[in-house]
Design a protein around this motif. Structure first.
Motif, PDB file in Angstrom:
ATOM      1  N   ASP A 261      14.115  -9.797   4.668  1.00  0.00           N
ATOM      2  CA  ASP A 261      12.714  -9.374   4.656  1.00  0.00           C
ATOM      3  C   ASP A 261      12.061  -9.815   3.355  1.00  0.00           C
ATOM      4  OD1 ASP A 261      12.514  -7.479   7.092  1.00  0.00           O
ATOM      5  OD2 ASP A 261      14.270  -6.739   6.036  1.00  0.00           O
ATOM      6  N   ARG A 262      10.841 -10.327   3.486  1.00  0.00           N
ATOM      7  CA  ARG A 262      10.031 -10.674   2.322  1.00  0.00           C
ATOM      8  C   ARG A 262       8.608 -10.203   2.596  1.00  0.00           C
ATOM      9  NH1 ARG A 262      14.431 -11.223   0.905  1.00  0.00           N
ATOM     10  NH2 ARG A 262      15.427 -12.935  -0.203  1.00  0.00           N
ATOM     11  N   ALA A 263       8.175  -9.181   1.873  1.00  0.00           N
ATOM     12  CA  ALA A 263       6.841  -8.634   2.106  1.00  0.00           C
ATOM     13  C   ALA A 263       6.247  -8.176   0.787  1.00  0.00           C
ATOM     14  CB  ALA A 263       6.905  -7.480   3.102  1.00  0.00           C
ATOM     15  N   HIS A 264       4.993  -7.706   0.838  1.00  0.00           N
ATOM     16  CA  HIS A 264       4.256  -7.352  -0.370  1.00  0.00           C
ATOM     17  C   HIS A 264       4.151  -5.851  -0.595  1.00  0.00           C
ATOM     18  CE1 HIS A 264       2.167 -11.491   0.088  1.00  0.00           C
ATOM     19  NE2 HIS A 264       3.229 -11.583  -0.702  1.00  0.00           N
ATOM     20  N   GLY A 265       4.829  -5.062   0.213  1.00  0.00           N
ATOM     21  CA  GLY A 265       4.882  -3.632  -0.043  1.00  0.00           C
ATOM     22  C   GLY A 265       3.710  -2.861   0.512  1.00  0.00           C
ATOM     23  N   PRO A 266       3.700  -1.541   0.279  1.00  0.00           N
ATOM     24  CA  PRO A 266       2.690  -0.663   0.879  1.00  0.00           C
ATOM     25  C   PRO A 266       1.352  -0.727   0.174  1.00  0.00           C
ATOM     26  CG  PRO A 266       4.161   0.615  -0.506  1.00  0.00           C
ATOM     27  CD  PRO A 266       4.705  -0.784  -0.500  1.00  0.00           C
ATOM     28  N   GLY A 267       0.331  -0.264   0.894  1.00  0.00           N
ATOM     29  CA  GLY A 267      -1.027  -0.231   0.352  1.00  0.00           C
ATOM     30  C   GLY A 267      -1.443   1.175  -0.022  1.00  0.00           C
ATOM     31  N   ASN A 268      -0.849   1.730  -1.071  1.00  0.00           N
ATOM     32  CA  ASN A 268      -1.220   3.071  -1.524  1.00  0.00           C
ATOM     33  C   ASN A 268      -2.608   3.068  -2.143  1.00  0.00           C
ATOM     34  OD1 ASN A 268       1.323   3.783  -0.756  1.00  0.00           O
ATOM     35  ND2 ASN A 268       2.019   4.427  -2.772  1.00  0.00           N
ATOM     36  N   ARG A 269      -3.245   4.235  -2.118  1.00  0.00           N
ATOM     37  CA  ARG A 269      -4.508   4.397  -2.823  1.00  0.00           C
ATOM     38  C   ARG A 269      -4.743   5.884  -3.089  1.00  0.00           C
ATOM     39  NH1 ARG A 269      -3.864   3.013   2.123  1.00  0.00           N
ATOM     40  NH2 ARG A 269      -5.394   1.362   2.275  1.00  0.00           N
ATOM     41  N   TYR A 335       5.797  -2.279  -6.751  1.00  0.00           N
ATOM     42  CA  TYR A 335       4.408  -2.385  -6.307  1.00  0.00           C
ATOM     43  C   TYR A 335       3.515  -1.461  -7.125  1.00  0.00           C
ATOM     44  CZ  TYR A 335       6.014   1.646  -3.573  1.00  0.00           C
ATOM     45  OH  TYR A 335       6.575   2.834  -3.178  1.00  0.00           O
ATOM     46  N   ASP A 336       2.216  -1.631  -6.942  1.00  0.00           N
ATOM     47  CA  ASP A 336       1.208  -0.819  -7.611  1.00  0.00           C
ATOM     48  C   ASP A 336       1.158   0.541  -6.919  1.00  0.00           C
ATOM     49  OD1 ASP A 336      -1.158   0.360  -8.525  1.00  0.00           O
ATOM     50  OD2 ASP A 336      -2.146  -1.562  -8.810  1.00  0.00           O
ATOM     51  N   PHE A 337       1.588   1.604  -7.611  1.00  0.00           N
ATOM     52  CA  PHE A 337       1.618   2.935  -7.006  1.00  0.00           C
ATOM     53  C   PHE A 337       0.213   3.464  -6.712  1.00  0.00           C
ATOM     54  CE2 PHE A 337       5.914   4.202  -9.103  1.00  0.00           C
ATOM     55  CZ  PHE A 337       6.595   3.548  -8.088  1.00  0.00           C
ATOM     56  N   ASP A 338      -0.734   3.185  -7.614  1.00  0.00           N
ATOM     57  CA  ASP A 338      -2.034   3.848  -7.480  1.00  0.00           C
ATOM     58  C   ASP A 338      -3.016   3.059  -6.629  1.00  0.00           C
ATOM     59  OD1 ASP A 338      -3.984   2.292  -9.603  1.00  0.00           O
ATOM     60  OD2 ASP A 338      -1.912   2.385 -10.317  1.00  0.00           O
ATOM     61  N   GLY A 339      -3.002   1.729  -6.700  1.00  0.00           N
ATOM     62  CA  GLY A 339      -3.882   0.917  -5.867  1.00  0.00           C
ATOM     63  C   GLY A 339      -5.350   1.236  -6.034  1.00  0.00           C
ATOM     64  N   ALA A 340      -5.796   1.483  -7.271  1.00  0.00           N
ATOM     65  CA  ALA A 340      -7.159   1.983  -7.486  1.00  0.00           C
ATOM     66  C   ALA A 340      -7.890   1.214  -8.561  1.00  0.00           C
ATOM     67  CB  ALA A 340      -7.118   3.468  -7.858  1.00  0.00           C
ATOM     68  N   ASP A 341      -9.232   1.167  -8.429  1.00  0.00           N
ATOM     69  CA  ASP A 341     -10.087   0.699  -9.509  1.00  0.00           C
ATOM     70  C   ASP A 341     -10.269   1.832 -10.515  1.00  0.00           C
ATOM     71  OD1 ASP A 341     -10.767  -1.936  -8.777  1.00  0.00           O
ATOM     72  OD2 ASP A 341     -12.148  -1.181  -7.260  1.00  0.00           O
TER      73      ASP A 341
END
Length: 740
Positions: A261-269, A335-341
């Motif tokens: 598997d090769r993916a970019h991980g979850p989209g947390n926000r 991956y980026d845990f927060d996914g926020a501006d």
């Protein structure tokens, strides 16, 4: 009575009424192929490690057959969960799902933990969450067993087990198939298999391969510009098998597989700022399912391969077998845990991290069991399992792009488990059987751990005290422990008629102790977690009615847990505690072929969960959660699958089907308080399948989550901010299948 209680009673009544009045295509639950006419064929299961008609098995088990798995596009654990009463999950991340059966799912991901819901693939126990391969192409069936297991399976199970059975290499003839799918989000699925006899019909080889890819469901938007995507898929899988029958009494079966598997991980926000934590006022909440502001594409990589071998020999009085396996896992997520501006006027602020893991695990099982024609059915087994796991956890806080706080934990663990077990079913009369089993398990674990941080207590690492008694930000420690447990089951079943079975059973299960995922200091490494025990009382009914056109099965149960291993957030880490709980409920499944091509299936589960004892520490103070509900468990779950099959004059068939799933409210935090509550959900999938007269070709038009329902598959509070990840949006596509 409260409004919630009134709604629950109304829903319970409506669900039972629906199950009493609806019908279902047999293809939605049978484990075999398609069937002609309106008569339901037998559903063959191996829940008791022998082939039996599901209607004769005194164990609560939900079966998803190969045809239904194929037609309904059951391709992930989420798909299996949606169609199984009493089964739940959440994702953090998707490559390490936490599964629960009847509310029990305290899957510890640390190197020294074990899952409460066990996964078996072709009889082999998969002890690490990241190693589990949910590849459902060329699969015969998936069985979800409820309650403690262990007198029949190699590895002891406290909460339940999910057993996947792949299609075997078949010496009876040449067989092949292939399929291709294209859908939205640029989805491409390719799959195929070839089965060929060898050795003059005394053996066969079978090769299976799949590829799954789609673009991300979440756009990564930075400063108003798309700069990548998340929640994507790029997976490859292959399996090769060889089966030999050198004689009528000797059988050899070997399987090897590889997954990449090769993916970019979850989209947390962040979705809610509670205004009372260290992160409050720093991040801009956003609830768009298809967008977040992660500053980089994450990493979600996995390589795992393994081999399984089984040899069976029939003796004059019994059959003896050896089953062995070996598997390696190389896993990384970051991956980026927060996914926020950041909020206006605030510096760029990021929390990121992940895990890497390397595991080798192996198992050996020797089993002596009665021959299939024996009236007295029995099995005696010896089992051994070993796992060596190296795992690290990294969490970074970045301000204006630079690392301000870094937290790092390393664990190196070894698990050794050995067991002896036996089980027997004794016919007392032509209509009554009694059954019982016993098991003794020896588990031993060793763990060494190290943690370091440049800012003690920001995330989870504190470190041992220095000379002045202050946190040092560093620790290093080792621990070892062993546990032994006697577990058992006993019960009876009665066939008052050839089409009805009643049963009652009691079973005791065990899961060994373990160690914290993210210890805070050396004392935390050594403290460990107590083993958990479950005692389950159950009565059930199996019934076939209306000249084999209707199957209706029901069960009620009560389970008492002591030292239940629970997990809760502590900053950005997890902490496991022991609690006591009681769970009771009922499960009902109905299949009815109404005739003239119409059918419908339904299931209903009511699950009541409560902690009876749970005292833990939060923010330095004792908190008592006794009386609260367990997390991620809906009180009510309903599934309905109506279908219609029309035979065309040409001999071709056209099938229309839909799948509906309802789950009531769930709680994602032990405190059962907002905002960590997921409101009720309603999901609808549908498909239309045209099959040519010769049955060799079919075209399927399908859609999933057609109402675009949005719900959190994971949500938790960190530093006064609620973070969440969402389920996939509406997806649709076309699939072309060919079979030889």
């Amino acid at each position: 009575m409260s409004r919630e209680g009134i709604r629950s009673r109304r829903l319970l009544g409506a669900s039972v009424l629906a199950l009493s009045c609806v019908a279902m295509p047999a293809a939605a639950q049978d484990a075999g192929g398609r069937q002609a006419g309106d008569v339901l064929s037998e559903i063959i299961v191996t829940a008791q490690r022998r082939a039996e008609n599901k209607q004769d098995v005194p164990v609560t088990v939900t079966v998803l057959g190969g045809d239904f798995i194929r037609d309904a596009r059951i391709q992930s654990v989420q798909d299996i969960v949606a169609r199984t009463p009493g089964f739940g999950f959440d994702t953090y991340p998707a490559s390490e799902p936490r599964l629960s059966v009847r509310g029990i799912g305290s899957s510890a991901r640390g190197a020294g933990g074990d899952p409460s819901t066990a996964i078996f693939i072709d009889e082999i126990y998969y002890g690490r969450p990241a190693a589990i391969i949910f590849e459902t192409y060329d699969v015969q069936r998936v069985e979800v067993l409820k309650g403690p297991q262990g007198t029949l399976f190699g590895r002891n199970v406290a909460g339940g087990a999910v057993s996947t059975v792949t299609n075997p290499a078949d010496p009876r003839g040449f067989d092949a198939g292939a399929e291709g799918t294209y859908g939205n989000y640029d989805r491409v699925d390719l799959a195929g298999f070839v089965n060929a006899p060898i050795a003059d019909g005394k053996g066969a080889i079978r090769v299976t391969g799949t590829l799954h890819r789609h673009d991300g469901y979440v756009d990564r938007v930075v400063n108003g510009v798309k700069d990548g995507d998340l929640d994507d898929q790029n997976a490859k899988y292959g399996r090769a098998q060889i089966y030999l029958e050198p004689s009528d009494t000797l059988r050899l079966d070997v399987k090897a597989d590889y997954a990449r598997d090769r993916a970019h991980g979850p989209g947390n926000r962040p979705v809610i700022d509670l205004g009372d934590g260290g992160l409050s006022g720093l991040l801009a909440p956003g609830t768009k399912r298809g967008e977040n502001a992660a500053t980089f594409n994450g990493i979600q990589d996995r390589d795992t391969w393994g081999v399984r071998g089984k040899i069976e020999k029939d003796l004059a009085f019994a059959s003896i077998s050896y089953l062995g396996s070996y598997r390696e896992l190389d896993y990384e997520s970051f991956y980026d845990f927060d996914g926020a501006d950041p909020l206006p006027g605030r510096p760029t602020f990021d929390i990121d991290g992940g895990n890497s893991e390397r595991t080798e695990f192996s198992s050996h099982e020797v089993q002596l069991r009665s021959l299939p024609e024996s009236d007295l059915r029995w099995v005696v087994g010896l089992y051994a399992y070993k796992a060596d796991t190296f795992r690290d956890s990294t969490t970074d806080l970045r301000v204006a792009g630079d690392v301000a706080v870094s937290d790092y934990v390393v664990q190196d663990a070894t698990t050794d488990s050995k067991a002896i077990y036996a089980d027997v079913t004794v016919p007392v009369t032509d209509t009554i059987n009694i059954f019982g089993g016993a098991r003794y398990t020896w588990d031993k674990k060793r763990l060494s751990g190290r943690g370091e941080t440049n800012d003690p207590g920001t995330f989870f690492t504190v470190g041992d005290p220095d000379e002045d008694g202050d946190p040092s930000g560093f620790y290093e420690a080792a621990a070892r422990n062993s546990w032994g447990a006697f577990t058992w089951r006993a019960g009876a079943d009665w066939h008052p008629t050839s089409d009805i079975m009643l049963y009652a059973s009691v079973a005791r299960g065990f899961k060994s102790g373990g160690y914290q995922d993210t210890p805070t200091d050396s004392a935390d490494v050594r403290a460990g977690i107590n083993p958990e025990y479950a005692t389950n009382f159950e009565i059930g009914q199996r019934g076939t009615f209306l000249d084999r056109r209707l199957i209706w099965n029901n069960s009620v149960y009560f389970t008492r847990y002591t030292d239940l291993q629970t997990r809760m957030l502590t900053g950005f880490g997890y902490r496991a505690d022991n609690a006591s709980a009681e769970i009771y409920g009922l499960e009902s499944e109905l299949t009815w072929r109404m005739g003239n091509g119409f059918a419908l299936a339904g299931s209903y589960a009511y699950t009541h969960t409560r902690y009876t004892k749970f005292i833990t520490v939060e923010n330095g103070a004792n908190v008592d959660y006794a009386g609260n509900r367990l997390t991620r468990v809906p009180d009510h779950k309903v599934t309905l699958t109506p279908s219609y099959t029309h035979d065309l004059e040409s001999g071709a068939t056209l099938e229309l089907a839909a799948d509906y799933t309802y789950e009531s409210r769930i709680y994602d935090d032990h405190n059962n308080k907002p905002p960590a509550i997921r409101e009720p959900t309603h999901f609808i999938d549908a498909r239309m399948i045209y099959t040519t007269p010769d049955g060799n070709w079919s075209v399927s038009l399908w859609g999933k989550n057609l109402t675009n329902e949005k719900t959190a598959t994971y949500q938790a509070v960190f530093g006064g901010v609620m973070f969440a990840a969402y389920n996939p949006p509406t997806t649709y596509g076309a699939t072309v299948r060919w079979s030889y």
